[in-house]
Design an enzyme around this catalytic site. Structure first.
Site, PDB file in Angstrom:
ATOM      1  N   TYR A 144       0.704  -1.154   0.090  1.00 33.92           N
ATOM      2  CA  TYR A 144       0.134  -0.023  -0.018  1.00 33.92           C
ATOM      3  C   TYR A 144       0.948   1.277   0.042  1.00 33.92           C
ATOM      4  O   TYR A 144       1.895   1.157   0.991  1.00 33.92           O
ATOM      5  CB  TYR A 144      -0.954   0.044   1.330  1.00 33.92           C
ATOM      6  N   ASP A 239       9.357   2.779  -0.742  1.00 37.08           N
ATOM      7  CA  ASP A 239       8.429   3.630  -0.032  1.00 37.08           C
ATOM      8  C   ASP A 239       8.704   3.329   1.590  1.00 37.08           C
ATOM      9  O   ASP A 239       8.272   2.283   2.169  1.00 37.08           O
ATOM     10  CB  ASP A 239       7.198   3.173  -0.306  1.00 37.08           C
ATOM     11  N   LYS A 267       4.925   9.179   8.469  1.00 34.73           N
ATOM     12  CA  LYS A 267       4.672   8.481  10.054  1.00 34.73           C
ATOM     13  C   LYS A 267       5.517   8.817  10.956  1.00 34.73           C
ATOM     14  O   LYS A 267       5.504  10.085  11.491  1.00 34.73           O
ATOM     15  CB  LYS A 267       4.597   6.796   9.650  1.00 34.73           C
TER      16      LYS A 267
HETATM   17  C1  LIG Z   1       0.782   4.986   5.673  1.00 37.92           C
HETATM   18  C2  LIG Z   1       1.446   4.746   4.376  1.00 37.92           C
HETATM   19  C3  LIG Z   1       1.438   5.317   3.315  1.00 37.92           C
HETATM   20  C4  LIG Z   1       0.385   6.525   2.908  1.00 37.92           C
HETATM   21  O1  LIG Z   1       0.542   7.552   4.129  1.00 37.92           O
HETATM   22  P1  LIG Z   1      -0.588   8.162   4.314  1.00 37.92           P
HETATM   23  O2  LIG Z   1       0.070   9.419   5.364  1.00 37.92           O
HETATM   24  O3  LIG Z   1      -1.683   7.618   5.260  1.00 37.92           O
HETATM   25  O4  LIG Z   1      -1.057   9.145   3.265  1.00 37.92           O
HETATM   26  C5  LIG Z   1       2.132   5.137   2.158  1.00 37.92           C
HETATM   27  N1  LIG Z   1       2.996   3.979   2.235  1.00 37.92           N
HETATM   28  C6  LIG Z   1       3.204   3.350   3.113  1.00 37.92           C
HETATM   29  C7  LIG Z   1       4.260   2.238   2.988  1.00 37.92           C
HETATM   30  C8  LIG Z   1       2.538   3.348   4.119  1.00 37.92           C
HETATM   31  O5  LIG Z   1       2.378   2.489   5.243  1.00 37.92           O
END
Ligand SMILES: *Cc1c(COP(=O)(O)O)cnc(C)c1O
Length: 419
Positions: A144, A239, A267
């Protein structure tokens, strides 16, 4: 446990907010029951409107590596309120934060701050297209990357939890720019690059998958991705929105010693405030406007509130490198005695209990989990005062605020689980 006040609030919320929540998995759809409405967090615990308290392993879905209301972050926020919350003009502390990120992740030679992980991955993909003059992207099933149109194909997290089709609201032309491959399959990568290599702008990967539950990279997988991207002129995007400053201070790229071309983070770097970033090789990032022609902007990007929280958490982590060893130890203790028939995956302070006795290495094997049994386990833990992510396809997080006693209480609760 009594959830009657939460139930009433959910009913009220449903009248005005779709599903009653501002992000889908919060609604408990896959595990059933009422999501507790939270009133406060402190350290490793959260408290709800019905007076229940829980040891929290969601930690706002990853950001709260120091736990709730860590004094260093509260102090930074108190101080910044003296100067204002946003200017939409450059400030010195944005440079400070970018430099601190680069010190931990040297592959991010240049960095742009944004407001969410979704913005970071969306922008990174665009920049990779602009830089290469190509359109296609590779992603992996069950990963994701936020709710970016072209990346919702075979996506993990809430999309997996709710079994939502790939295409609702997404033009076929966008979905068609994405090639989704099985995570950890070097064969699939080789075949795809052999066929389409000269058309692939980027390969985006969670270097430790966290959004189909925690799934570590198989030996050689990230190395193969690196090699094939280099060979075909494809931009390798790690990512690390979840893994950055989580599985090691320098993220998965440090833990596995791979240098990506671009990285997205979020995060943890906001200490609980909305901030994220993308960055990478200077040659690529210097194409971003106004330095170059690839447009990306943000009204609240780099606002002093979020930036100050980010600086506070990164300073704290840099000054306390032992945190990562401690987090890993605590997480290992937590994962040492899973219920019968459960497979545990754990990397650093990320973990998932999969309700299958088979190894979980990709989305197919993650989906073999008995989600009904997970649901029973989830409610057993909730009733025991332990708040886990309300989905099989999510990672759990241990924070520096989780004590030995918290871990012991959690293990005891898990041991008391009976089907
Ligand atoms: C949480 C997450 C996202 C999205 O981040 P948001 O701040 O919720 O838009 C993208 N990539 C990864 C790997 C994530 O865990």
């Amino acid at each position: 446990m009594n959830f009657s006040k939460s139930a009433a609030l959910l009913e009220r919320a449903r009248q005005i907010i779709p599903g009653g929540v501002n992000s889908p998995v919060r609604a408990f759809r896959s595990v059933g029951g009422t999501p507790p409405f939270i009133t406060k967090g402190q350290g490793s615990r959260i408290y709800d409107v019905d007076g229940n308290s829980y040891i929290d392993y969601v930690c706002s879905w990853g950001p709260l590596i120091l736990g709730h209301r860590h004094p260093a972050i509260i102090r930074a926020l108190d101080n910044v309120l003296e100067i204002g919350t946003s200017f939409g003009a450059p400030t010195e502390r944005e440079i400070d934060l970018a430099e601190k990120i680069r010190a931990a992740m040297p592959s991010m030679q240049m960095i742009r701050l944004v407001n969410s992980g979704t913005e970071a991955t969306m922008s990174a993909l665009r920049v990779a297209r602009g830089f290469t003059g190509r359109d296609l992207s590779i992603k992996f099933e069950g990963c994701y990357h936020g709710h970016v149109d072209s990346l919702l194909v075979k996506a993990g997290s809430g999309v997996a939890t709710l079994g939502i089709p790939d295409t609702a609201g997404i033009p076929a032309a966008f979905a068609d720019t994405t090639i989704a491959l099985p995570f950890n399959s070097i064969d699939a990568l080789e075949t795809t690059f052999a066929r389409h290599g000269d058309k692939i702008a980027s390969l985006i990967v969670e270097p430790v998958a966290g959004n189909m539950g925690c799934v570590p990279p198989a030996p050689g997988f990230l190395e193969a991705a690196r090699e094939l991207c280099t060979k075909h002129g494809t931009v390798l995007i790690f990512d690390e929105v979840m893994t950055g400053f989580r599985v090691a201070h320098g993220g998965a790229q440090q833990r596995y010693n791979i240098v990506p071309d671009m990285t997205t983070i979020g995060k943890v770097i906001g200490g609980g405030l909305p901030i994220a970033a993308y960055g990478g090789r200077a040659e690529i990032m210097s194409k971003v406007a106004p330095a170059g022609p690839i447009y990306q902007a943000g009204t609240l990007s780099g606002n002093p509130l979020a930036v100050s929280a980010g600086i506070a958490v990164l300073d704290y982590l840099a000054a306390h490198p032992e945190i990562y060893t401690e987090l890993e130890q605590r997480t290992k203790q937590l994962c040492a005695e899973p219920p019968a028939g459960v497979t545990v995956n754990q990397v650093g302070a990320m973990f998932t209990f999969f309700f299958t006795d088979q190894p979980v290495t990709d989305y197919e094997s993650a989906k073999k989990s008995d989600t009904a049994r997970f649901g029973k386990f989830f409610h057993h833990m909730l009733e025991s005062g332990v708040y886990l992510a309300p989905s099989q396809f999510e990672a759990g997080f241990v924070s520096a605020a989780h004590t030995e006693a918290d871990i012991a209480a959690t293990v005891e609760a898990a041991n008391a689980f009976r089907d």
